[in-house]
Design a protein around this motif. Structure first.
Motif, PDB file in Angstrom:
ATOM      1  N   ASN A 222      -1.379   3.337   4.873  1.00  0.00           N
ATOM      2  CA  ASN A 222      -0.927   1.957   5.081  1.00  0.00           C
ATOM      3  C   ASN A 222      -2.104   1.021   5.310  1.00  0.00           C
ATOM      4  OD1 ASN A 222       1.826   2.416   4.795  1.00  0.00           O
ATOM      5  ND2 ASN A 222       2.103   2.960   6.957  1.00  0.00           N
TER       6      ASN A 222
ATOM      7  N   ASP B 131      -2.796  -1.965   2.905  1.00  0.00           N
ATOM      8  CA  ASP B 131      -2.753  -3.316   3.478  1.00  0.00           C
ATOM      9  C   ASP B 131      -4.024  -4.080   3.150  1.00  0.00           C
ATOM     10  OD1 ASP B 131      -0.270  -2.893   4.488  1.00  0.00           O
ATOM     11  OD2 ASP B 131      -0.901  -2.563   6.572  1.00  0.00           O
TER      12      ASP B 131
ATOM     13  N   LEU C 170       0.221  -9.966   7.084  1.00  0.00           N
ATOM     14  CA  LEU C 170       0.971  -8.839   6.543  1.00  0.00           C
ATOM     15  C   LEU C 170       2.286  -8.680   7.303  1.00  0.00           C
ATOM     16  CD1 LEU C 170      -2.088  -6.463   6.332  1.00  0.00           C
ATOM     17  CD2 LEU C 170      -0.854  -7.309   4.358  1.00  0.00           C
ATOM     18  N   TYR C 171       3.349  -8.312   6.559  1.00  0.00           N
ATOM     19  CA  TYR C 171       4.651  -8.137   7.189  1.00  0.00           C
ATOM     20  C   TYR C 171       5.515  -7.278   6.269  1.00  0.00           C
ATOM     21  CZ  TYR C 171       6.117 -11.803   3.955  1.00  0.00           C
ATOM     22  OH  TYR C 171       6.380 -12.554   2.818  1.00  0.00           O
ATOM     23  N   ASP C 172       6.621  -6.758   6.859  1.00  0.00           N
ATOM     24  CA  ASP C 172       7.587  -5.966   6.097  1.00  0.00           C
ATOM     25  C   ASP C 172       8.746  -6.850   5.679  1.00  0.00           C
ATOM     26  OD1 ASP C 172       6.182  -3.540   6.436  1.00  0.00           O
ATOM     27  OD2 ASP C 172       7.027  -3.294   8.445  1.00  0.00           O
ATOM     28  N   THR C 173       9.243  -6.615   4.473  1.00  0.00           N
ATOM     29  CA  THR C 173      10.374  -7.378   3.966  1.00  0.00           C
ATOM     30  C   THR C 173      11.187  -6.498   3.045  1.00  0.00           C
ATOM     31  OG1 THR C 173      11.018  -9.449   2.869  1.00  0.00           O
ATOM     32  CG2 THR C 173       9.086  -8.286   2.003  1.00  0.00           C
TER      33      THR C 173
ATOM     34  N   ARG D 186       6.153  -4.150   1.357  1.00  0.00           N
ATOM     35  CA  ARG D 186       5.101  -4.602   2.246  1.00  0.00           C
ATOM     36  C   ARG D 186       4.469  -5.819   1.597  1.00  0.00           C
ATOM     37  NH1 ARG D 186       3.625  -4.440   7.582  1.00  0.00           N
ATOM     38  NH2 ARG D 186       1.364  -4.216   7.838  1.00  0.00           N
TER      39      ARG D 186
ATOM     40  N   ALA E 151       3.527  -8.719  -2.816  1.00  0.00           N
ATOM     41  CA  ALA E 151       4.215  -7.603  -2.161  1.00  0.00           C
ATOM     42  C   ALA E 151       4.174  -6.382  -3.076  1.00  0.00           C
ATOM     43  CB  ALA E 151       5.657  -7.981  -1.825  1.00  0.00           C
TER      44      ALA E 151
ATOM     45  N   LEU F 117       6.723   0.826  -1.275  1.00  0.00           N
ATOM     46  CA  LEU F 117       6.079   1.765  -0.355  1.00  0.00           C
ATOM     47  C   LEU F 117       5.918   3.166  -0.926  1.00  0.00           C
ATOM     48  CD1 LEU F 117       8.001   0.800   2.918  1.00  0.00           C
ATOM     49  CD2 LEU F 117       5.900  -0.196   2.003  1.00  0.00           C
TER      50      LEU F 117
ATOM     51  N   ARG G 198       2.331   4.508  -0.956  1.00  0.00           N
ATOM     52  CA  ARG G 198       1.821   4.796   0.388  1.00  0.00           C
ATOM     53  C   ARG G 198       2.258   6.191   0.839  1.00  0.00           C
ATOM     54  NH1 ARG G 198       0.993  -0.227   3.636  1.00  0.00           N
ATOM     55  NH2 ARG G 198       0.902  -1.963   2.152  1.00  0.00           N
TER      56      ARG G 198
END
Length: 476
Positions: A49, A53, A123-126, A134, A155, A158, A161
């Motif tokens: 991650n 990122d 950075l954020y999760d959506t 991500r 974005a 995942l 990752r």
């Protein structure tokens, strides 16, 4: 069809110290391996991650630098499109939004949090259609329109990752498994070698035949000391029991030899004579010697029983009231006293006299003291049993007004088979020894004194207990 026989029940497997140790060591090791795999996966995922990122932030910065006037008209250069959308496992997503003109270019509807102008990418999760993503978003000035700002969001899914995390785990897991196998082998080797220290002790015990002496501690591991000390205690109890058995056999052989020889002699007289007077005399001797042998046997058994270590100790006894036990024991001997021509009496207080003990043993001690007084005081004398309750001890005494005992012999009373010289009455010399043994069993003591009337006074001192300390185990 042949009759089917019932299968013999299978014996349970014997407990194994080696198997127990290996089980307690290997099962946790396997658990640690599983926990290590789980932790390793999450560590690899965290590392993956962090790398992705960083790449995602770089993509957002690169896109902000590659935006030109064509992008503001809704088109991207081929280099920018390749950068954003290339993904071996799927697609990446992007959105560029103008503060004045709204959405400029995008391949997905991505929302994001508000960020400051020229701040580092956030950075954020959506999610996009229930698909976890991500994302990185940043806000920069519009170089082609003064006063306008552009919000750039990129974005990615995942899957890559997690794939990288699994690859890292698969690379490290074999090495960890090999290390665990090595640890397991060392554990097995260590347990086997550690149990080898018991071999000298085992060999030394195997060479014993009838030796019940202490095992000793010179070659005993510290962890085994409680076991060997327990065995030493068992050996000590066995030595005591065997000693009592040998002493009982020796005493019985010694004490029964004379009456049995006399019985044989008088039986031969019965067989050789026809004279009624001699036959009556021989029969009387046989009866007297048989009674003596029976009494000797009974008292030897009683003495051995009181000295046996298998009897309950003071913690296993009950609270008894001697003010009840002693009068009952005396009352049971009244008929014998009348037949023997002895005046038997009792003196005692009506208050409870509580001790910790065994009522049957106390009654046996009283019987032996009364018998001793009957035999050595004789017909026409007085025997008195008295009971006195003190604060710390309870005094039980039996005295007579008979001829008494010389001072030279007082200290020898209570010894096994001791009889005062010059006494014509038959006796075994065990009655007072039984009394002393019972007193010691109860934590008390015996004293031999001259009675005020000139005879013998025997005192038993028992530790007293208060009525407030008695519980539900009181018995009489």
């Amino acid at each position: 069809m042949p009759e089917r026989r019932n299968a013999a029940p299978r014996r349970p497997a014997r407990p194994s110290l080696r198997r127990r140790l290996l089980t307690f060591l290997l099962v946790p090791v396997f658990g640690v391996l599983l926990l290590d795999a789980v932790i390793g996966y999450f560590v690899a995922l965290a590392y993956s991650n962090r790398v992705h990122d960083a790449t995602l932030s770089d993509n957002a910065l690169t896109l902000s630098e590659m935006i030109d006037s064509d992008a503001l008209r809704g088109e991207l250069t081929e280099q920018a499109r390749f950068l954003l959308e290339y993904d071996p496992n799927g697609r990446n997503y992007y959105t560029v939004t103008s503060a004045r003109h709204g959405r400029v270019i995008s391949n997905a509807s991505l929302g994001g949090p508000d960020v400051a102008v020229d701040a580092p990418p956030r950075l954020y999760d959506t999610e996009l259609g229930h698909r976890p993503l991500r994302a990185a978003t940043m806000r920069v000035p519009n170089r082609h329109d003064a006063g306008d700002t552009l919000t750039i969001t990129v974005a990615e899914n995942l899957r890559d990752r997690h794939a990288r995390a699994r690859e890292i785990l698969l690379l490290t897991l074999p090495m960890q498994a090999l290390l665990i196998v090595a640890v397991l082998f060392l554990v097995w080797l260590g347990v086997s070698h550690g149990l080898g220290v018991l071999e000298p002790l085992t060999s030394r015990l195997a060479r014993r035949e009838h030796d019940l002496g202490p095992i000793g501690e010179e070659d005993v591991p510290v962890e085994i000391l409680p076991l060997t000390r327990t065995i030493d205690d068992l050996f000590a109890r066995m030595r005591n029991m065997l000693g009592l058995q040998e002493r009982f056999i020796a005493d019985a052989a010694h004490q029964l030899r004379t009456p049995l020889a006399g019985i044989r002699l008088h039986v031969e007289r019965l067989a050789d004579t026809t004279d009624p007077a001699q036959r009556d005399d021989a029969m009387a001797h046989v009866q007297r010697l048989a009674a003596r042998a029976a009494r000797t046997s009974a008292q030897l058994l009683a003495l051995t029983r009181t000295q046996s270590p298998d009897l309950p100790d003071s913690d296993g006894m009950a609270t008894i009231d001697l003010a009840t036990v002693v009068p009952e024991a005396v009352a049971m001997r009244v008929h014998q006293a009348l037949a023997a021509g002895v005046d038997l009496g009792y003196e005692g207080a009506d208050v409870p006299c509580l001790i910790r003990g065994d009522a049957l043993q106390v009654q046996e001690a009283i019987d032996n003291l009364v018998d001793n007084a009957f035999h050595y005081a004789g017909r026409g004398h007085v025997v008195t049993v008295s009971l006195a309750c003190g604060e710390n001890d309870v005094l039980l005494a039996v005295e007579d007004d008979g001829p008494g005992v010389d001072d030279a012999f007082l200290d020898q009373l209570g010894e096994r088979f001791f009889r005062v010289p010059g006494v014509d009455e038959d006796g075994t010399g065990l009655g007072l020894a039984i009394v002393e043994s019972i007193a010691e069993r109860h934590g008390g003591r015996v004293t031999f004194l001259h009675a005020a009337s000139g005879g013998l006074r025997v005192e038993l001192h028992f530790p007293a207990i208060s009525t407030s300390s008695t519980g539900q185990d009181r018995s009489v």
